[in-house]
Design a protein around this motif. Structure first.
Motif, PDB file in Angstrom:
ATOM      1  N   LEU A 182      -2.888   3.637   2.249  1.00  0.00           N
ATOM      2  CA  LEU A 182      -4.295   3.929   2.533  1.00  0.00           C
ATOM      3  C   LEU A 182      -5.129   2.665   2.658  1.00  0.00           C
ATOM      4  O   LEU A 182      -6.083   2.618   3.438  1.00  0.00           O
ATOM      5  CB  LEU A 182      -4.877   4.826   1.442  1.00  0.00           C
ATOM      6  CG  LEU A 182      -4.229   6.204   1.276  1.00  0.00           C
ATOM      7  CD1 LEU A 182      -5.026   7.022   0.270  1.00  0.00           C
ATOM      8  CD2 LEU A 182      -4.143   6.942   2.609  1.00  0.00           C
ATOM      9  N   ASN A 183      -4.813   1.672   1.847  1.00  0.00           N
ATOM     10  CA  ASN A 183      -5.443   0.363   1.958  1.00  0.00           C
ATOM     11  C   ASN A 183      -4.345  -0.682   2.017  1.00  0.00           C
ATOM     12  O   ASN A 183      -3.407  -0.646   1.221  1.00  0.00           O
ATOM     13  CB  ASN A 183      -6.366   0.087   0.775  1.00  0.00           C
ATOM     14  CG  ASN A 183      -7.586   0.983   0.766  1.00  0.00           C
ATOM     15  OD1 ASN A 183      -7.642   1.966   0.034  1.00  0.00           O
ATOM     16  ND2 ASN A 183      -8.558   0.680   1.599  1.00  0.00           N
ATOM     17  N   GLY A 184      -4.475  -1.608   2.952  1.00  0.00           N
ATOM     18  CA  GLY A 184      -3.433  -2.602   3.147  1.00  0.00           C
ATOM     19  C   GLY A 184      -3.988  -4.000   3.270  1.00  0.00           C
ATOM     20  O   GLY A 184      -5.012  -4.337   2.679  1.00  0.00           O
ATOM     21  N   GLN A 216     -11.502   7.255  -1.786  1.00  0.00           N
ATOM     22  CA  GLN A 216     -10.498   7.957  -1.004  1.00  0.00           C
ATOM     23  C   GLN A 216     -10.641   9.461  -1.197  1.00  0.00           C
ATOM     24  O   GLN A 216     -10.936   9.924  -2.299  1.00  0.00           O
ATOM     25  CB  GLN A 216      -9.078   7.534  -1.404  1.00  0.00           C
ATOM     26  CG  GLN A 216      -8.737   6.091  -1.111  1.00  0.00           C
ATOM     27  CD  GLN A 216      -8.578   5.805   0.369  1.00  0.00           C
ATOM     28  OE1 GLN A 216      -8.589   6.723   1.196  1.00  0.00           O
ATOM     29  NE2 GLN A 216      -8.422   4.538   0.706  1.00  0.00           N
ATOM     30  N   TRP A 232      -1.847   1.378  -2.227  1.00  0.00           N
ATOM     31  CA  TRP A 232      -2.608   0.196  -1.812  1.00  0.00           C
ATOM     32  C   TRP A 232      -1.584  -0.924  -1.755  1.00  0.00           C
ATOM     33  O   TRP A 232      -0.988  -1.285  -2.757  1.00  0.00           O
ATOM     34  CB  TRP A 232      -3.707  -0.117  -2.814  1.00  0.00           C
ATOM     35  CG  TRP A 232      -4.664  -1.200  -2.352  1.00  0.00           C
ATOM     36  CD1 TRP A 232      -4.339  -2.366  -1.694  1.00  0.00           C
ATOM     37  CD2 TRP A 232      -6.083  -1.220  -2.513  1.00  0.00           C
ATOM     38  NE1 TRP A 232      -5.456  -3.102  -1.439  1.00  0.00           N
ATOM     39  CE2 TRP A 232      -6.548  -2.432  -1.927  1.00  0.00           C
ATOM     40  CE3 TRP A 232      -7.001  -0.351  -3.108  1.00  0.00           C
ATOM     41  CZ2 TRP A 232      -7.896  -2.780  -1.915  1.00  0.00           C
ATOM     42  CZ3 TRP A 232      -8.339  -0.702  -3.089  1.00  0.00           C
ATOM     43  CH2 TRP A 232      -8.792  -1.895  -2.507  1.00  0.00           C
ATOM     44  N   ALA A 264      -3.128  -0.326   6.558  1.00  0.00           N
ATOM     45  CA  ALA A 264      -3.443   1.081   6.329  1.00  0.00           C
ATOM     46  C   ALA A 264      -2.870   1.919   7.461  1.00  0.00           C
ATOM     47  O   ALA A 264      -2.876   1.521   8.627  1.00  0.00           O
ATOM     48  CB  ALA A 264      -4.952   1.273   6.239  1.00  0.00           C
ATOM     49  N   THR A 298      -7.744  -4.845   3.806  1.00  0.00           N
ATOM     50  CA  THR A 298      -8.765  -4.556   2.799  1.00  0.00           C
ATOM     51  C   THR A 298      -8.890  -5.717   1.817  1.00  0.00           C
ATOM     52  O   THR A 298      -7.906  -6.132   1.209  1.00  0.00           O
ATOM     53  CB  THR A 298      -8.421  -3.279   2.022  1.00  0.00           C
ATOM     54  OG1 THR A 298      -8.205  -2.204   2.933  1.00  0.00           O
ATOM     55  CG2 THR A 298      -9.565  -2.903   1.092  1.00  0.00           C
ATOM     56  N   TYR A 347       0.412   7.861  -2.299  1.00  0.00           N
ATOM     57  CA  TYR A 347      -0.617   7.083  -1.610  1.00  0.00           C
ATOM     58  C   TYR A 347      -0.613   5.682  -2.218  1.00  0.00           C
ATOM     59  O   TYR A 347      -0.674   5.538  -3.442  1.00  0.00           O
ATOM     60  CB  TYR A 347      -1.977   7.727  -1.790  1.00  0.00           C
ATOM     61  CG  TYR A 347      -2.082   9.123  -1.227  1.00  0.00           C
ATOM     62  CD1 TYR A 347      -2.137   9.345   0.154  1.00  0.00           C
ATOM     63  CD2 TYR A 347      -2.121  10.233  -2.079  1.00  0.00           C
ATOM     64  CE1 TYR A 347      -2.245  10.634   0.671  1.00  0.00           C
ATOM     65  CE2 TYR A 347      -2.232  11.520  -1.565  1.00  0.00           C
ATOM     66  CZ  TYR A 347      -2.291  11.712  -0.196  1.00  0.00           C
ATOM     67  OH  TYR A 347      -2.392  12.985   0.313  1.00  0.00           O
TER      68      TYR A 347
END
Length: 250
Positions: free
Chosen positions: A188-190, A201, A165, A171, A193, A163
């Motif tokens: 999950l975060n791109g 999460q 970032w 995301a 964010t 996972y």
């Protein structure tokens, strides 16, 4: 081509895997244990359950991992400076339903690109390693993995789910690590964010495994390790991030 792939696995990808080989009793014999905290209980520094590894031969500096308080939160500070590092926690058995944590990216890696070898870096990642049956793995990848295991002398994981970032992709981006098809990721975060904020999460592990490896294995295999890491050796940048409350949730 198979030999080249195996060599790639035994260098960069091997560093992720190198601490995941501690044997424990089968999952059916024990109650799944919790993940250890990052901070040691009776002394400063990292909990010995989390073992630090870098690239084979220590070709580049190690990423810095420091437990402490961040905005009142007990967290792991993760700092890269053109470096590479992974913390690995051996954990064998059938995983509880979900893996949860909170994380924060303060300074990302603008030049990193997880889809290319020459810029494959991540400022913040949480990975889960699995004991996927070899007979489920495509033939060429199975041969490559076997060669890598023989060359390294280690029982390298047959499947790893990471996972991320990321500072380039949004995301929901999913893909295969450019160094090894046995490592696959979900952003999950791109780019959407805003850095500098805590994000919680919680992931249903079986669903994510199915989305990335389901064409190979119908059932999620046992977990053998959890890892946290960051690297900036390829893109040549610096990054800063925090990770906290990493835990299993039924």
């Amino acid at each position: 081509m198979i030999f080249i792939a195996a060599c790639a696995l035994t260098t960069r990808a091997q560093a992720v895997f190198s601490q995941s080989n501690t044997a424990t009793a089968p999952a059916s014999m024990v109650t799944p244990p919790p993940l250890a905290p990052f901070a040691a209980e009776s002394s400063p520094g990292l909990n010995p359950a989390w073992r630090l590894s870098g690239l084979p031969g220590n070709r580049v500096a190690l990423t810095q991992f420091e437990p402490g308080l961040v905005q009142g939160e007990s967290a792991l500070r993760i700092r890269t400076q053109q470096s590479y590092g992974v913390l690995t926690h051996s954990w064998r058995g059938t995983a509880p339903a979900d893996l949860a944590w909170r994380w924060q990216l303060v300074q990302g890696l603008a030049q990193a690109d997880i889809r290319t070898k020459n810029a494959d870096d991540a400022a913040l990642k949480v990975c889960v390693m699995f004991d996927q049956p070899l007979h489920d793995i495509p033939f060429v990848q199975r041969v490559s993995l076997s060669l890598a295991r023989a060359a390294s002398g280690q029982a390298l994981p047959s499947a790893t789910l990471c996972y991320l970032w990321d500072s380039r992709y949004p995301a929901g981006t999913r893909g295969t690590n450019p160094y090894s098809a046995r490592v696959r990721y979900i952003v999950l975060n791109g780019v959407e964010t805003t850095p500098g904020q805590w994000v919680d999460q919680r992931r249903r592990l079986a669903d994510d495994f199915a989305s990335l490896f389901g064409d190979e294995s119908a059932v999620m295999p046992p977990v053998i390790a959890i890892a946290a890491g960051a690297d900036s050796d390829n893109s040549g940048g610096d990054s800063l991030a925090y990770l906290a409350r990493l835990r299993w949730v039924d």
